[in-house]
Scaffold this active site. Structure first.
Site, PDB file in Angstrom:
ATOM      1  N   GLY A 233     -60.067  35.909  11.814  1.00 36.99           N
ATOM      2  CA  GLY A 233     -59.025  36.729  11.028  1.00 36.99           C
ATOM      3  C   GLY A 233     -58.929  38.202  11.805  1.00 36.99           C
ATOM      4  O   GLY A 233     -58.779  37.870  13.041  1.00 36.99           O
ATOM      5  N   SER A 234     -58.687  39.344  11.340  1.00 35.74           N
ATOM      6  CA  SER A 234     -58.246  40.341  11.887  1.00 35.74           C
ATOM      7  C   SER A 234     -59.163  40.949  12.761  1.00 35.74           C
ATOM      8  O   SER A 234     -60.390  41.178  12.396  1.00 35.74           O
ATOM      9  CB  SER A 234     -57.712  41.432  10.742  1.00 35.74           C
ATOM     10  OG  SER A 234     -58.664  41.963  10.119  1.00 35.74           O
ATOM     11  N   VAL A 237     -61.484  43.567  10.625  1.00 36.61           N
ATOM     12  CA  VAL A 237     -62.555  43.187   9.956  1.00 36.61           C
ATOM     13  C   VAL A 237     -63.566  42.628  11.041  1.00 36.61           C
ATOM     14  O   VAL A 237     -64.947  42.439  10.681  1.00 36.61           O
ATOM     15  CB  VAL A 237     -62.222  42.083   9.042  1.00 36.61           C
ATOM     16  CG1 VAL A 237     -63.361  41.392   8.324  1.00 36.61           C
ATOM     17  CG2 VAL A 237     -61.155  42.574   7.888  1.00 36.61           C
ATOM     18  N   GLY A 238     -63.192  42.000  11.846  1.00 41.35           N
ATOM     19  CA  GLY A 238     -64.015  41.100  13.042  1.00 41.35           C
ATOM     20  C   GLY A 238     -64.986  42.584  13.501  1.00 41.35           C
ATOM     21  O   GLY A 238     -66.085  42.187  13.672  1.00 41.35           O
ATOM     22  N   GLU A 255     -63.069  34.909  16.271  1.00 39.39           N
ATOM     23  CA  GLU A 255     -61.495  34.726  16.774  1.00 39.39           C
ATOM     24  C   GLU A 255     -60.587  35.450  16.156  1.00 39.39           C
ATOM     25  O   GLU A 255     -60.223  35.254  14.679  1.00 39.39           O
ATOM     26  CB  GLU A 255     -61.213  33.269  16.586  1.00 39.39           C
ATOM     27  CG  GLU A 255     -59.752  32.884  17.153  1.00 39.39           C
ATOM     28  CD  GLU A 255     -59.268  31.454  16.519  1.00 39.39           C
ATOM     29  OE1 GLU A 255     -58.238  31.188  15.910  1.00 39.39           O
ATOM     30  OE2 GLU A 255     -59.909  30.256  17.325  1.00 39.39           O
ATOM     31  N   CYS A 317     -52.117  33.593  14.595  1.00 39.49           N
ATOM     32  CA  CYS A 317     -52.880  34.232  15.812  1.00 39.49           C
ATOM     33  C   CYS A 317     -52.062  34.055  17.089  1.00 39.49           C
ATOM     34  O   CYS A 317     -52.508  34.836  18.093  1.00 39.49           O
ATOM     35  CB  CYS A 317     -54.469  34.251  15.872  1.00 39.49           C
ATOM     36  SG  CYS A 317     -54.672  32.608  16.017  1.00 39.49           S
TER      37      CYS A 317
END
Length: 516
Positions: A233-234, A237-238, A255, A317
């Site tokens: 995800g983004s 948030v990662g 990722e 992505c």
């Protein structure tokens, strides 16, 4: 009555223990298209405990048994019944185009088959000890334990399978959390494996209402049984998840986003027969930077750029957002890309046959894209296609020239149907600009001079470089990998989902200092 998506805990479909639910809305229409159970703290703990208990036996299941479950799942998902379920769920929850939903279905079977083959790699080694004559060293690949997996909405079915498949085939058990935007599409991945014979508790599925996600996610990561976190995800948030895991010194596979560069070099590719998936596609995340040098087939490069940037409305992505083009071919390339792009239109892909692109996943995402475009224009970029506007969550394709480092459109992933062109004079300048980013997920080089392609590829700081192809590409057993920063780190592979353990057999009759 809209469909209801329950939790899956210990092999059973259940409501939340608190009976709480949340709405799921179609991003184009805004209509409520589903309700989902919202897991409570108790539900999350129960799911982890179920996985912890199942791990005791699943780790020791025969490799052939694990492989056969995956192959059976691949056969089941290949049926028309499952195709219909997956396509309907994805298009309803995420407003994805039909071809992107079908692509998710196709990739599901491919993922299961490729991961089933990994059983052949789950082996160790044996060799004589270097430090102890007569001793033997044995290495083993052993499962870690309970994995907490968080999969995104943009390719909800296939990325949910990817989030769990390698982990499970390696002998781990998993708690899978869905995106709040696509719980039904992602629950199908768990139900599929259960139908194929995966034992109860090996894979547990939870969905959580948006306002409860931060607190409960932190609780899950902190649980002593959870050994590893994987997230797609983004980068925003990662970073949060990585910090939570860091509090407990737990590893992550992340990722995240990207600004993928494509270098199209000028050794004149005059005949290229590459075919790209037909537009209508949807979300996968990084930005695609295309370095177009003086030796490329302009039409082939343009097709790759349009496919890579507009597929799934740029919500991938690996999407193509930045194009670095050499001055000698800049005008021809931008004209070719504009000609191909101006025929594409975003809208209601369910009812409007002229709409090839879907809405973005939220109105706030669409607003962010428009703000980035307006900011770039204010900073001197020229808009050569697009209206700098949105209708709800719908943003039409946009092309801009004169985009430079320092602009938000250069620095940050837009996650929309956008291409930003930058003109350079030299190869060195192109490579330097390609690497002037915090992202490192994917890249591409277009040229008929493969020696030059290898040289340029080696200079690009990217986990993937595609020669004579779009950046929207990855291999099933070599998933995308970021090289740190905003693209994350770690791969969905055996090395990351297992521990390499060492067992040393000592010879009897040894002598020891102090006690000889």
């Amino acid at each position: 009555m809209v469909p209801f998506s329950p939790l899956l805990i210990d092999g059973k479909l259940v409501e939340s223990s608190t009976k709480e639910t949340f709405e799921v809305r179609n991003p184009y229409s805004g209509d409520v298209v589903g309700r989902s159970a919202s897991a409570s703290s108790t539900d999350c703990k129960t799911a982890i405990e179920s996985a912890q208990q199942a791990f005791k036996s699943w780790e020791h299941f025969g490799l052939a048994q694990k492989r056969d479950i995956f192959l059976k799942a691949a056969d089941i998902v290949s049926t028309e019944e499952w195709k219909a379920k997956i396509v309907e769920a994805i298009s309803t929850e995420t407003a994805a185009t039909e071809w992107w939903s079908v692509f998710n279905w196709v990739m599901g079977a491919n993922t299961l088959k490729s991961q089933a083959g990994l059983v052949n790699e789950l082996r160790g080694d044996s060799f004589p000890s270097m430090n102890m004559p007569g001793g033997t060293v044995v290495t083993q690949r052993r499962a870690k334990g309970v994995i907490f997996a968080v999969a995104p909405w943009n390719a909800p079915f296939t990325l949910s399978l990817r989030a769990v498949a390698c982990a499970v085939i390696c002998g781990n058990t998993v708690v899978l959390k869905s995106s709040e935007y696509s719980p039904r599409s992602q629950l199908l991945a768990a139900e599929l494996l259960l139908e194929a014979g995966l034992p109860p508790g090996v894979l547990n599925f939870i969905s959580i209402a948006r306002d409860k996600v931060p607190g409960l996610t932190a609780e899950i990561i902190a649980h002593p049984a959870v050994r590893l976190v994987n997230f797609t995800g983004s980068d925003r948030v990662g970073r949060i998840l990585a910090m939570e895991a860091g509090k407990h010194l737990k590893p992550c596979i992340l990722e995240l986003g990207g600004k993928a560069p494509t270098i199209v070099s000028s050794s004149s590719i005059t005949h290229c027969h590459a075919k790209f998936l037909p537009l209508p596609v949807d979300r996968m995340t990084p930005t695609f930077l295309v370095k177009v040098l003086n030796d490329a087939s302009i039409q082939d490069a343009a097709k790759a750029i349009v496919f890579g940037s507009m597929a799934h409305s740029g919500q991938i992505c690996m999407s193509t957002e930045r194009v670095i083009v050499q001055s000698g071919v800049a005008q021809e390339l931008t004209n070719a890309v504009r000609s191909l792009t101006q025929s594409l239109r975003a809208g209601n892909t369910t009812d409007d046959p002229k709409a090839q692109l879907s809405a973005l996943f939220t109105e706030s995402s669409a607003e962010n894209v428009v703000n980035m475009l307006k900011s770039a224009k204010d900073d001197g970029a020229e808009v050569i296609l697009g209206d700098l506007d949105r209708k709800g969550a719908v943003v039409q394709p946009h092309l801009l020239t004169g985009v430079k480092p320092g602009m938000a459109l250069w620095e940050r992933e837009s996650f929309g149907p956008v291409v930003a062109f930058t003109i350079v004079d030299s190869v060195d300048e192109a490579v330097e600009l390609a690497n002037q980013t915090d992202y490192s997920l994917s890249a591409a080089v277009w040229t008929s001079d493969l020696y030059q392609a290898q040289q340029i590829s080696a200079s690009i700081h990217s986990g993937y470089v595609n020669i004579n192809g779009p950046t929207v590409h990855s291999e099933p057993i070599l998933s995308l990998v970021g090289l740190g920063g905003s693209s994350g780190y770690g791969r969905f592979d055996i090395e990351h989902f297992t521990d390499k353990r060492v067992i040393v057999t000592h010879p009897l009759g040894r002598t020891y200092p102090l006690v000889s």
